[in-house]
Write a protein that holds these residues in place. Structure first.
Motif, PDB file in Angstrom:
ATOM      1  N   PHE A 143      40.137  40.636  19.736  1.00 37.78           N
ATOM      2  CA  PHE A 143      38.766  40.299  20.113  1.00 37.78           C
ATOM      3  C   PHE A 143      38.793  39.086  21.031  1.00 37.78           C
ATOM      4  O   PHE A 143      39.714  38.263  20.972  1.00 37.78           O
ATOM      5  CB  PHE A 143      37.876  40.064  18.890  1.00 37.78           C
ATOM      6  N   PRO A 144      37.792  38.950  21.917  1.00 39.51           N
ATOM      7  CA  PRO A 144      37.832  37.902  22.939  1.00 39.51           C
ATOM      8  C   PRO A 144      37.491  36.526  22.382  1.00 39.51           C
ATOM      9  O   PRO A 144      36.835  36.396  21.346  1.00 39.51           O
ATOM     10  CB  PRO A 144      36.781  38.359  23.953  1.00 39.51           C
ATOM     11  N   GLN A 145      37.927  35.505  23.122  1.00 37.97           N
ATOM     12  CA  GLN A 145      37.660  34.130  22.718  1.00 37.97           C
ATOM     13  C   GLN A 145      36.169  33.815  22.746  1.00 37.97           C
ATOM     14  O   GLN A 145      35.650  33.154  21.858  1.00 37.97           O
ATOM     15  CB  GLN A 145      38.410  33.165  23.642  1.00 37.97           C
ATOM     16  N   GLY A 146      35.488  34.288  23.754  1.00 42.07           N
ATOM     17  CA  GLY A 146      34.068  33.988  23.888  1.00 42.07           C
ATOM     18  C   GLY A 146      33.194  35.100  23.350  1.00 42.07           C
ATOM     19  O   GLY A 146      33.663  36.178  22.995  1.00 42.07           O
ATOM     20  N   GLY A 147      31.900  34.835  23.310  1.00 43.17           N
ATOM     21  CA  GLY A 147      30.972  35.814  22.771  1.00 43.17           C
ATOM     22  C   GLY A 147      30.176  36.553  23.818  1.00 43.17           C
ATOM     23  O   GLY A 147      29.239  37.290  23.483  1.00 43.17           O
ATOM     24  N   SER A 148      30.540  36.388  25.099  1.00 45.27           N
ATOM     25  CA  SER A 148      29.738  37.010  26.149  1.00 45.27           C
ATOM     26  C   SER A 148      30.013  38.503  26.249  1.00 45.27           C
ATOM     27  O   SER A 148      31.106  38.975  25.932  1.00 45.27           O
ATOM     28  CB  SER A 148      30.031  36.351  27.500  1.00 45.27           C
ATOM     29  N   MET A 149      29.005  39.242  26.710  1.00 45.78           N
ATOM     30  CA  MET A 149      29.167  40.676  26.912  1.00 45.78           C
ATOM     31  C   MET A 149      30.192  40.966  27.998  1.00 45.78           C
ATOM     32  O   MET A 149      30.914  41.965  27.930  1.00 45.78           O
ATOM     33  CB  MET A 149      27.820  41.309  27.275  1.00 45.78           C
ATOM     34  N   GLU A 150      30.300  40.079  28.990  1.00 42.56           N
ATOM     35  CA  GLU A 150      31.272  40.269  30.058  1.00 42.56           C
ATOM     36  C   GLU A 150      32.697  40.270  29.502  1.00 42.56           C
ATOM     37  O   GLU A 150      33.517  41.123  29.862  1.00 42.56           O
ATOM     38  CB  GLU A 150      31.121  39.159  31.111  1.00 42.56           C
ATOM     39  N   GLU A 151      32.996  39.320  28.634  1.00 44.12           N
ATOM     40  CA  GLU A 151      34.351  39.244  28.068  1.00 44.12           C
ATOM     41  C   GLU A 151      34.651  40.467  27.205  1.00 44.12           C
ATOM     42  O   GLU A 151      35.772  40.985  27.213  1.00 44.12           O
ATOM     43  CB  GLU A 151      34.496  37.956  27.260  1.00 44.12           C
ATOM     44  N   TRP A 152      33.658  40.916  26.466  1.00 42.72           N
ATOM     45  CA  TRP A 152      33.838  42.105  25.635  1.00 42.72           C
ATOM     46  C   TRP A 152      34.031  43.343  26.500  1.00 42.72           C
ATOM     47  O   TRP A 152      34.924  44.165  26.249  1.00 42.72           O
ATOM     48  CB  TRP A 152      32.648  42.262  24.700  1.00 42.72           C
ATOM     49  N   ASP A 153      33.226  43.488  27.533  1.00 43.41           N
ATOM     50  CA  ASP A 153      33.362  44.649  28.411  1.00 43.41           C
ATOM     51  C   ASP A 153      34.735  44.676  29.079  1.00 43.41           C
ATOM     52  O   ASP A 153      35.344  45.742  29.232  1.00 43.41           O
ATOM     53  CB  ASP A 153      32.263  44.640  29.478  1.00 43.41           C
ATOM     54  N   LEU A 210      37.573  43.307  27.884  1.00 43.75           N
ATOM     55  CA  LEU A 210      38.628  43.564  26.898  1.00 43.75           C
ATOM     56  C   LEU A 210      38.682  45.035  26.515  1.00 43.75           C
ATOM     57  O   LEU A 210      39.750  45.654  26.520  1.00 43.75           O
ATOM     58  CB  LEU A 210      38.406  42.707  25.654  1.00 43.75           C
ATOM     59  N   ARG A 211      37.533  45.621  26.177  1.00 40.61           N
ATOM     60  CA  ARG A 211      37.550  47.013  25.711  1.00 40.61           C
ATOM     61  C   ARG A 211      37.898  47.976  26.843  1.00 40.61           C
ATOM     62  O   ARG A 211      38.488  49.036  26.601  1.00 40.61           O
ATOM     63  CB  ARG A 211      36.212  47.383  25.073  1.00 40.61           C
ATOM     64  N   SER A 212      37.558  47.608  28.080  1.00 46.26           N
ATOM     65  CA  SER A 212      37.902  48.466  29.217  1.00 46.26           C
ATOM     66  C   SER A 212      39.372  48.323  29.591  1.00 46.26           C
ATOM     67  O   SER A 212      40.012  49.288  30.027  1.00 46.26           O
ATOM     68  CB  SER A 212      37.021  48.121  30.425  1.00 46.26           C
ATOM     69  N   TYR A 241      43.835  38.599  34.490  1.00 42.98           N
ATOM     70  CA  TYR A 241      42.579  38.278  33.809  1.00 42.98           C
ATOM     71  C   TYR A 241      41.563  37.777  34.838  1.00 42.98           C
ATOM     72  O   TYR A 241      41.918  37.023  35.758  1.00 42.98           O
ATOM     73  CB  TYR A 241      42.815  37.205  32.744  1.00 42.98           C
ATOM     74  N   PRO A 242      40.293  38.156  34.705  1.00 47.23           N
ATOM     75  CA  PRO A 242      39.284  37.737  35.683  1.00 47.23           C
ATOM     76  C   PRO A 242      39.171  36.211  35.784  1.00 47.23           C
ATOM     77  O   PRO A 242      38.972  35.528  34.777  1.00 47.23           O
ATOM     78  CB  PRO A 242      37.990  38.347  35.135  1.00 47.23           C
ATOM     79  N   GLU A 243      39.305  35.705  37.001  1.00 46.69           N
ATOM     80  CA  GLU A 243      39.203  34.259  37.217  1.00 46.69           C
ATOM     81  C   GLU A 243      37.864  33.718  36.734  1.00 46.69           C
ATOM     82  O   GLU A 243      37.778  32.618  36.182  1.00 46.69           O
ATOM     83  CB  GLU A 243      39.372  33.941  38.706  1.00 46.69           C
ATOM     84  N   GLU A 244      36.813  34.477  36.945  1.00 44.69           N
ATOM     85  CA  GLU A 244      35.470  34.016  36.600  1.00 44.69           C
ATOM     86  C   GLU A 244      35.312  33.788  35.099  1.00 44.69           C
ATOM     87  O   GLU A 244      34.516  32.950  34.665  1.00 44.69           O
ATOM     88  CB  GLU A 244      34.447  35.049  37.080  1.00 44.69           C
ATOM     89  N   LEU A 245      36.087  34.518  34.285  1.00 48.41           N
ATOM     90  CA  LEU A 245      35.974  34.401  32.833  1.00 48.41           C
ATOM     91  C   LEU A 245      36.998  33.439  32.235  1.00 48.41           C
ATOM     92  O   LEU A 245      36.896  33.083  31.056  1.00 48.41           O
ATOM     93  CB  LEU A 245      36.152  35.783  32.180  1.00 48.41           C
ATOM     94  N   ILE A 294      47.827  35.493  33.450  1.00 50.96           N
ATOM     95  CA  ILE A 294      47.967  34.586  32.302  1.00 50.96           C
ATOM     96  C   ILE A 294      48.452  35.383  31.095  1.00 50.96           C
ATOM     97  O   ILE A 294      48.334  36.614  31.067  1.00 50.96           O
ATOM     98  CB  ILE A 294      46.626  33.911  31.939  1.00 50.96           C
ATOM     99  N   PRO A 295      48.984  34.716  30.066  1.00 49.10           N
ATOM    100  CA  PRO A 295      49.245  35.423  28.808  1.00 49.10           C
ATOM    101  C   PRO A 295      47.926  35.907  28.207  1.00 49.10           C
ATOM    102  O   PRO A 295      46.933  35.168  28.189  1.00 49.10           O
ATOM    103  CB  PRO A 295      49.892  34.352  27.924  1.00 49.10           C
ATOM    104  N   LEU A 296      47.912  37.128  27.730  1.00 45.11           N
ATOM    105  CA  LEU A 296      46.701  37.690  27.133  1.00 45.11           C
ATOM    106  C   LEU A 296      46.141  36.765  26.054  1.00 45.11           C
ATOM    107  O   LEU A 296      44.925  36.610  25.905  1.00 45.11           O
ATOM    108  CB  LEU A 296      47.019  39.066  26.535  1.00 45.11           C
TER     109      LEU A 296
END
Length: 629
Positions: free
Chosen positions: A535-545, A547-549, A617-621, A513-515
């Protein structure tokens, strides 16, 4: 006293302008809501329009300031009159004085007297000087000691004679003017945030050693100095804002230990954690925000929703200011001409390459770049657009632009016979559909361009700031802060890759997908450099982990594609409390806004370009296309 005076509460500061040419009705709109700002501020200056003001003064000594400020006052006359009659006239601080703050102060005082009569005459207008350093540069020892902000080269090695030179002075001249009773304070090249900082320091009686408080004032200034940028302008999520026009200007509630950003209820736009995070990341250099009065440490900055259209910002620390000030120095470096044409439909790349080959041959480019008759300083051939032009729904959608840009020391090297006329000679032998933009007679005419030298100037070379009142003979002199950090103690911008990065495989299967479907971003210019934060659209730790990785320096340069070759150096840091990753791309704009060949001269589009790039991008997110940003 007809003006607002400090009280034991937060000060309410509203923005009336964020750039030259900004909406002239913004002040009128700001004063029409139920929130009554204690103070109003306007940021009118940038490197490029200081050179415009200098050009004006070459033919008219009474020019050299921004005309938009008085026009805003005129349109807001009714609102200002009500506040004046109520004895709560807001304090106003603007940097619209540019190169001639005295003349603007005189014009403003005349307007107040004519419009509000005796009450208007009693409103004191002050102006602040001390930023114009063009005469200081005439001293050989100064000229040899001033260094470039990025590469450390001395001004004496630059090879140009400065015509505009302004130090970015701080808040204390404005503070002193307010303490002395000024209703309106006009300055030249203060920093963008200085007017807001000054209001906060005056209101709360902060002194120059209270670095924690001064840093809070600085971030408050950074948040609202760009006006609509924090209420929905230049915002990735613009599609979700109803009535995306006439956006409200922001209001900052500056408390003793935090700032709340808000807007007038019922006016268009939005203030939320995403608009605020976007603005925090705009045009910064990393964790440390350098300013004439304080260095703000943003490492732990945090944002929280505080109600509808209210966001609380805290976690900023303060450090002593640097012993140098940034200075914007500009000089005429030659002449520039531009020619544009269209290419339509299929084989855009082949069409562009065929024309470039013809142009380089007829121009004798290689020889002219080496000197001799009709010598050129630079030559750029660009194809703007071209992807997706086949099977387009309209001719406009199938159109790309060819842009030819050249610079020369002498205007004669870019005369019609040496530039636009040569291109027209290819008209009937160029690719199919070749059509020039028909204003090439205007854009192809050589015009002066300026070279930009962002510098660091030691404070001891600067004259004191001075506050002038039109009704008084003697100005008030204000020294620059005496207590500054030693050069060896200045914090250096950090640069690091992801801390404890996650293995991307652990996020499971991916979808391409487009970033930008899932990630916000904002970018801007700082001299020759571009900064961009994500910064990610959502506030979950998974999305942050994720993006930064995912967003390593290597990955960012990969996403930049061909543009990565223009980047001389990259710095990367993270803002964990905001869940943001930030980069500085050094050298991407060449010499900077006054002298860059990039069509995105201010770097604002880099964020949108990077958000358009396809990534796994992870399908789960993934939230799905309908819930994209």
């Amino acid at each position: 006293m007809k003006c607002v005076v400090p009280q034991d509460r937060a000060v309410l500061v509203g923005t009336m302008a964020a750039c030259t040419g900004d909406r002239s009705d913004a002040l009128q709109q700001l004063l029409s809501g139920p929130i009554q700002p204690d103070a109003l501020v306007g940021d009118y200056l940038a490197e490029i329009n200081l050179s415009w003001r200098a050009a004006e003064m070459e033919t008219d000594e009474s020019a050299g300031f921004d005309q938009g400020f008085i026009e805003s006052l005129r349109k807001a006359e009714n609102g200002l009159r009500k506040r004046l009659e109520a004895g709560t006239f807001p304090r106003i601080a603007v940097n619209a004085g540019a190169l001639n703050p005295r003349q603007l102060a005189m014009n403003v005082q005349a307007y107040l007297s004519e419009t509000f009569g005796k009450d208007g005459c009693e409103l004191l207008v002050a102006y602040v000087t001390g930023d114009n350093v063009i005469e200081t540069l005439q001293k050989p020892e100064v000229f040899a000691d001033i260094r470039h902000l990025s590469d450390g080269k001395t001004l004496s090695s630059w090879g140009h004679q400065p015509v505009v030179a302004n130090a970015y002075i701080g808040q204390w001249g404005i503070v002193e003017a307010l303490r002395a009773g000024a209703a309106i304070v006009i300055s030249g090249r203060t920093t963008d945030a200085s007017t807001i900082q000054a209001i906060a320091s005056w209101w709360h009686a902060w002194d120059e050693l209270n670095y924690e408080k001064l840093a809070l004032g600085l971030i408050a200034g950074h948040l609202i100095e760009c006006g609509h940028y924090v209420t929905g302008g230049n915002f990735c999520g613009f599609r979700h804002i109803e009535d995306y026009f006439d956006l409200a200007m922001p209001i900052a509630e500056i408390h003793q230990d935090h700032v709340v950003v808000t807007k007038q209820p019922g006016q268009n736009g939005v203030v939320n954690v995403d608009t605020v995070r976007s603005q925090i990341l705009y045009e910064i250099q990393g964790h440390f925000y350098y300013n004439p009065d304080v260095i703000a440490d943003l490492s732990d900055i945090a944002v929280f929703e505080d109600g509808k259209d209210r966001v609380k910002v805290s976690g900023v620390r303060g450090l002593p200011p640097p012993p140098t000030l940034k200075a914007s120095i500009q000089a005429y470096a030659g002449y520039q001409a531009e020619f544009c044409a269209v290419a339509i439909g299929s084989e855009i790349e082949a069409k562009a390459k065929s024309l470039e080959k013809q142009i380089r041959r007829i121009f004798n480019i290689e020889a002219r770049l080496k000197g001799g008759p009709a010598a050129l300083q630079s030559f750029s051939f660009q194809c703007l657009g071209g992807s997706g032009t086949e099977n387009a729904p309209s001719e406009n959608a199938a159109t790309a632009t060819i842009r030819i840009l050249a610079q020369a020391k002498d205007a004669s090297s870019l005369s019609s016979q040496n530039f636009s006329g040569l291109i027209i000679e290819t008209l009937c032998q160029a690719y199919p559909g070749f059509t020039p933009h028909l204003e090439y007679h205007r854009t192809g005419t050589p015009r002066p361009y300026l070279s930009y030298f962002p510098a660091l100037i030691p404070r001891h070379y600067l004259e004191p700031m001075r506050v002038h009142f039109l009704s008084r003979d003697s100005p008030i002199s204000i020294d620059h802060p005496k207590f500054t950090a030693f050069v060896t103690d200045l914090p250096k911008q950090r640069n690091y890759e992801p801390t404890q990065p996650q293995n991307l495989a652990r996020f499971g299967p991916t979808i391409t997908i487009p970033l930008g479907h899932q990630v916000f971003a904002r970018s801007g210019d700082k001299g020759a450099n571009v900064n961009v934060g994500f910064f990610p659209q959502g506030g979950s730790m998974e999305e942050w982990d994720w993006l930064r990785s995912f967003l390593t320096t290597e990955k960012l340069l990969e996403l930049l594609g061909e543009d990565a070759s223009a980047v001389k150096k990259t710095e990367r840091v993270e803002f964990p409390n905001m869940r943001a990753v930030h980069f500085v791309l050094f050298g991407l704009l060449g010499e900077g806004v006054t002298n860059t060949s990039r069509i995105d001269a201010l770097g604002k589009g880099i964020a949108e370009y990077l958000r358009s790039k396809f990534v796994p991008y992870p399908e789960e997110l993934y939230r799905g296309f309908e819930k994209r940003i």
